[in-house]
Scaffold this motif. Structure first.
Motif, short mmCIF file in Angstrom:
data_model
loop_
_atom_site.label_atom_id
_atom_site.label_comp_id
_atom_site.label_asym_id
_atom_site.label_seq_id
_atom_site.Cartn_x
_atom_site.Cartn_y
_atom_site.Cartn_z
N PRO A 37 0.84 -1.20 0.00
CA PRO A 37 0.00 0.00 0.00
C PRO A 37 0.87 1.25 0.00
CG PRO A 37 0.08 -0.97 2.20
CD PRO A 37 0.87 -1.88 1.31
N GLY A 38 0.57 2.17 -0.89
CA GLY A 38 1.30 3.43 -0.93
C GLY A 38 0.81 4.40 0.12
N PRO A 39 1.43 5.58 0.21
CA PRO A 39 0.98 6.60 1.16
C PRO A 39 -0.47 7.02 0.88
CG PRO A 39 3.15 7.13 0.28
CD PRO A 39 2.63 6.00 -0.55
N ILE A 40 -1.19 7.35 1.95
CA ILE A 40 -2.59 7.77 1.85
C ILE A 40 -2.69 9.23 2.25
CG2 ILE A 40 -4.95 7.34 2.63
CD1 ILE A 40 -4.00 4.56 3.52
N VAL A 98 -2.83 0.10 6.63
CA VAL A 98 -3.96 -0.20 5.75
C VAL A 98 -4.52 -1.56 6.12
CG1 VAL A 98 -4.72 -0.50 3.37
CG2 VAL A 98 -2.95 1.20 3.93
N ALA A 99 -5.83 -1.62 6.35
CA ALA A 99 -6.51 -2.86 6.70
C ALA A 99 -7.14 -3.45 5.45
CB ALA A 99 -7.59 -2.60 7.76
N PHE A 100 -6.82 -4.71 5.15
CA PHE A 100 -7.34 -5.41 3.99
C PHE A 100 -8.31 -6.50 4.44
CE2 PHE A 100 -3.33 -3.69 2.60
CZ PHE A 100 -3.53 -3.33 1.27
N ARG A 101 -9.36 -6.71 3.64
CA ARG A 101 -10.30 -7.80 3.88
C ARG A 101 -10.59 -8.53 2.58
NH1 ARG A 101 -13.95 -4.44 7.50
NH2 ARG A 101 -13.72 -5.27 9.61
N PHE A 102 -10.62 -9.86 2.65
CA PHE A 102 -11.15 -10.67 1.57
C PHE A 102 -12.65 -10.85 1.79
CE2 PHE A 102 -6.73 -12.12 1.79
CZ PHE A 102 -6.38 -12.26 0.46
N ARG A 103 -13.40 -10.95 0.70
CA ARG A 103 -14.83 -11.30 0.77
C ARG A 103 -15.17 -12.28 -0.34
NH1 ARG A 103 -15.05 -5.58 1.26
NH2 ARG A 103 -15.55 -4.90 3.38
N LEU A 104 -16.13 -13.14 -0.06
CA LEU A 104 -16.67 -14.03 -1.06
C LEU A 104 -18.13 -13.64 -1.34
CD1 LEU A 104 -15.24 -17.44 0.18
CD2 LEU A 104 -14.47 -16.12 -1.80
N HIS A 105 -18.49 -13.65 -2.60
CA HIS A 105 -19.84 -13.27 -3.03
C HIS A 105 -20.52 -14.46 -3.71
CE1 HIS A 105 -19.51 -8.73 -2.75
NE2 HIS A 105 -18.29 -9.14 -2.49
N ARG A 106 -21.84 -14.39 -3.77
CA ARG A 106 -22.62 -15.37 -4.51
C ARG A 106 -23.68 -14.63 -5.31
NH1 ARG A 106 -25.88 -18.11 0.55
NH2 ARG A 106 -27.10 -16.28 1.15
N PRO A 107 -24.15 -15.20 -6.42
CA PRO A 107 -25.17 -14.52 -7.23
C PRO A 107 -26.52 -14.54 -6.54
CG PRO A 107 -24.69 -16.70 -8.13
CD PRO A 107 -23.70 -16.47 -7.02
N THR A 108 -27.31 -13.52 -6.81
CA THR A 108 -28.67 -13.46 -6.27
C THR A 108 -29.72 -13.76 -7.32
OG1 THR A 108 -28.74 -11.07 -6.71
CG2 THR A 108 -28.00 -11.77 -4.52
N ASP A 109 -29.30 -14.06 -8.57
CA ASP A 109 -30.25 -14.49 -9.59
C ASP A 109 -29.61 -15.60 -10.41
OD1 ASP A 109 -28.62 -13.39 -11.64
OD2 ASP A 109 -29.60 -11.46 -11.46
N ILE A 110 -30.39 -16.29 -11.16
CA ILE A 110 -29.90 -17.46 -11.90
C ILE A 110 -29.00 -17.07 -13.05
CG2 ILE A 110 -31.90 -18.86 -11.28
CD1 ILE A 110 -33.06 -18.31 -14.04
N LEU A 111 -29.02 -15.81 -13.47
CA LEU A 111 -28.17 -15.36 -14.56
C LEU A 111 -26.77 -15.02 -14.08
CD1 LEU A 111 -30.67 -13.02 -16.47
CD2 LEU A 111 -30.09 -15.41 -16.96
N GLU A 112 -26.56 -15.01 -12.78
CA GLU A 112 -25.26 -14.70 -12.19
C GLU A 112 -24.74 -13.36 -12.68
OE1 GLU A 112 -22.73 -18.04 -12.92
OE2 GLU A 112 -23.76 -19.30 -11.46
N ASP A 113 -25.65 -12.38 -12.73
CA ASP A 113 -25.29 -11.02 -13.12
C ASP A 113 -24.24 -10.47 -12.14
OD1 ASP A 113 -25.12 -8.44 -14.01
OD2 ASP A 113 -27.15 -7.88 -13.39
N TRP A 114 -23.18 -9.84 -12.69
CA TRP A 114 -22.10 -9.30 -11.85
C TRP A 114 -22.63 -8.32 -10.82
CZ3 TRP A 114 -16.98 -10.50 -11.59
CH2 TRP A 114 -16.15 -9.63 -10.87
N SER A 115 -23.60 -7.50 -11.21
CA SER A 115 -24.14 -6.49 -10.30
C SER A 115 -25.14 -7.05 -9.32
CB SER A 115 -24.78 -5.35 -11.11
OG SER A 115 -25.88 -5.84 -11.86
N GLN A 117 1.71 1.50 5.68
CA GLN A 117 1.85 2.20 4.40
C GLN A 117 3.30 2.12 3.90
OE1 GLN A 117 0.13 6.18 4.26
NE2 GLN A 117 -1.31 5.67 5.93
N ALA A 118 3.42 2.04 2.58
CA ALA A 118 4.73 2.02 1.91
C ALA A 118 5.60 0.86 2.38
CB ALA A 118 5.47 3.35 2.12
#
Length: 305
Positions: free
Chosen positions: A121-124, A131-148, A163-164
């Protein structure tokens, strides 16, 4: 005692001392006969999620951020594998994130449950906090697996990196329910200054600012991967632990072994200011090892998954 009986302990002490000083190559501390690089180079045990050698590897920004590839010649410390890494420039996003689909990889998180990524992470602007980082896992909410049309289902605890400063973020998902892992469609990484948690700001917690923090700064990512072995996570945890200890107490000086027992040893790391930090190494089962230092229980070996 014959030399052949002393040498395994001498080797282990030497390697453990080296590990304490560098916070790297941690698996060598508990299995000197095994090459440290083996788990990182075994293509069966590692599923690359971002090497950035020719493309962005399907990573995209989910907010106000710009993604580009950066060469080793320009950022030699940040490019940890190959010749290129991913550079993310953020200009005012209060909660910057990047993500990529994992469906295209046919990634089975029941067999590859450990995530790691190298970050710088560079200077802020406006914050000196790590800098605090988090991973997250997502799942689709419709059968088309739309990204949004996707929702987060689980996230990691935050992992902080100054930082740095080069660091490695990590996440062990091995204790999550198998059904939950099977529904995953997208992996996300988010970050923020550790003193400006966007969730706290949004919730109006005491001490939070009235306005969300506008993050302005950059982060370089490289070697994003899922692994079948916990060793890279253990190495990252040990590196972060030793980094924090050396920040508080100065450089690592030596390892003092106070006790040897069947399958392990105990002692203390000694630092420049004279402070000592106890450690304990134990062989819990075949290919299952535990190193405890600074209240952190750090796991190594193939017997955990």
């Amino acid at each position: 005692m014959p030399e052949k009986e002393r040498s395994p302990w001498t080797s282990r002490r030497d390697v453990l001392s080296a590990v304490a000083g560098t916070g790297a190559a941690a698996f060598g501390a508990i299995a000197p006969k095994r090459a440290t690089a083996a788990t990182a180079s075994d293509s069966i045990d590692v599923r690359p999620l971002g090497t950035f050698e020719s493309t962005l590897d399907n990573w995209r920004a989910d907010g106000d951020a710009a993604l580009s590839r950066v060469a080793r010649d320009d950022r030699p410390v940040a490019v940890t594998e190959g010749e290129y890494a991913l550079q993310v420039a953020v200009d005012g996003d209060p909660s910057p994130t990047i993500s990529r689909p994992v469906i295209d990889l046919d990634l089975d998180l029941s067999t590859h449950p450990y995530f790691v990524a190298d970050v710088v992470p560079g200077p802020i602007d406006g914050s000196d906090a790590p800098v605090a980082f988090r991973f997250r896992l997502h799942r689709p909410t419709d059968i088309l697996e739309d990204w949004s049309a996707q929702e987060p289902i689980v996230e990691s605890d935050p992992i902080t990196v100054p930082q740095a400063t080069p660091g490695r973020i990590y996440w062990d998902t091995s204790d999550l329910e198998t059904d939950l892992l099977g529904a995953v469609s997208r992996l996300e990484i988010g970050w923020y200054p550790a003193d400006r948690d966007p969730d706290a700001d949004a919730g109006g917690d005491a001490g939070s600012s009235a306005e969300p923090f506008a993050y302005r700064g950059g982060v370089v990512f490289d070697a994003v991967r899922a692994t079948a072995s916990i060793d890279p996570v253990g190495s990252a945890r040990l590196a972060a632990t030793m980094r924090d200890l050396q920040f508080d107490h100065g450089a690592y000086v030596r390892t003092e072994v106070a006790e040897e027992f069947d399958g392990g040893e105990a002692g203390a790391f000694v630092f420049a200011d004279g402070a000592t930090e106890p450690y304990r190494f134990e062989t819990l089962a075949a290919d299952r090892f535990l190193l405890t230092v600074a209240d952190a229980e750090i796991e190594f070996g193939g017997g955990w998954s």
